[in-house]
Scaffold this active site. Structure first.
Site, PDB file in Angstrom:
ATOM      1  N   CYS A  70       4.437   7.159   0.710  1.00  0.00           N
ATOM      2  CA  CYS A  70       5.403   7.067  -0.394  1.00  0.00           C
ATOM      3  C   CYS A  70       4.962   7.854  -1.619  1.00  0.00           C
ATOM      4  O   CYS A  70       5.742   8.044  -2.540  1.00  0.00           O
ATOM      5  CB  CYS A  70       5.685   5.610  -0.753  1.00  0.00           C
ATOM      6  N   HIS A 107       1.909  -3.466 -16.616  1.00  0.00           N
ATOM      7  CA  HIS A 107       2.730  -3.159 -15.439  1.00  0.00           C
ATOM      8  C   HIS A 107       1.933  -2.254 -14.493  1.00  0.00           C
ATOM      9  O   HIS A 107       1.361  -1.246 -14.918  1.00  0.00           O
ATOM     10  CB  HIS A 107       4.005  -2.442 -15.888  1.00  0.00           C
ATOM     11  N   HIS A 110       5.220  -2.117  -7.931  1.00  0.00           N
ATOM     12  CA  HIS A 110       6.080  -3.097  -7.266  1.00  0.00           C
ATOM     13  C   HIS A 110       5.494  -3.437  -5.906  1.00  0.00           C
ATOM     14  O   HIS A 110       4.686  -2.686  -5.355  1.00  0.00           O
ATOM     15  CB  HIS A 110       7.494  -2.551  -7.082  1.00  0.00           C
ATOM     16  N   ASP A 114       7.563  -4.290   3.372  1.00  0.00           N
ATOM     17  CA  ASP A 114       7.577  -3.374   4.518  1.00  0.00           C
ATOM     18  C   ASP A 114       6.184  -2.805   4.797  1.00  0.00           C
ATOM     19  O   ASP A 114       6.044  -1.684   5.270  1.00  0.00           O
ATOM     20  CB  ASP A 114       8.589  -2.244   4.291  1.00  0.00           C
ATOM     21  N   ARG A 122       3.569  -4.265   0.998  1.00  0.00           N
ATOM     22  CA  ARG A 122       3.154  -2.953   0.488  1.00  0.00           C
ATOM     23  C   ARG A 122       3.148  -3.015  -1.031  1.00  0.00           C
ATOM     24  O   ARG A 122       4.196  -3.001  -1.662  1.00  0.00           O
ATOM     25  CB  ARG A 122       4.110  -1.860   0.967  1.00  0.00           C
ATOM     26  N   CYS A 124       2.826  -1.124  -4.040  1.00  0.00           N
ATOM     27  CA  CYS A 124       3.029   0.283  -4.380  1.00  0.00           C
ATOM     28  C   CYS A 124       2.687   0.425  -5.859  1.00  0.00           C
ATOM     29  O   CYS A 124       3.449  -0.020  -6.719  1.00  0.00           O
ATOM     30  CB  CYS A 124       4.485   0.626  -4.085  1.00  0.00           C
TER      31      CYS A 124
END
Ligand SMILES: [Zn+2]
Length: 136
Positions: A70, A107, A110, A114, A122, A124
């Site tokens: 990704c 932050h 996310h 999956d 995951r 990410c």
């Protein structure tokens, strides 16, 4: 945005601005996202510990990192469940789960359902939101 968790570390916006690089500030304090394949660590396979770029709390270890394709560093598990806070995020017309550093509220990215076994998750995470320390 959320009063679920009060981070242990509290700083003013000005203090964070002085402490962080512009990329780090935009991601950690303004819930920004680096462009895929542009940040640090997404293609790193080094053994070590990933920590929060803002407060240096450990977040992820390289053993849980996997190649998701990704363009962001991806992990199937946090270093411990208390290290991160997961918050429902309905911005940008999507329902996602935001991941924040529990210690400073920064932050990180996310989490998506999956990922690979054993968790199927995951995480990410923006590379700019983390520091890396290689393990000897
Ligand atoms: Zn932090």
């Amino acid at each position: 945005m959320s009063d679920v968790v009060t981070p242990k570390i509290q700083k003013t916006d000005q203090e964070w601005r002085e402490l962080l690089t512009p990329d780090q500030y935009r991601i950690l304090r303004q819930a920004g996202t680096e462009r895929a394949f542009t940040g640090p660590f997404w293609n790193s396979h080094e053994k070590g510990l990933y920590s929060c770029a803002a407060c240096h709390e450990p977040l992820f270890v390289s053993d849980t990192k996997f190649d998701s394709g990704c363009g962001w560093p991806s992990y199937f598990e946090a270093v411990n469940p208390e290290a991160i806070t997961e918050i429902r995020d309905t911005s940008h017309g999507m329902v996602r789960t935001e991941v924040r550093c529990s210690n400073c509220g920064g932050h990180l990215g996310h989490v998506f359902p999956d990922g690979p076994p054993p968790t199927g998750l995951r995480y990410c995470i923006n590379g700019h939101a983390m520091d890396f320390e290689a393990m000897k």
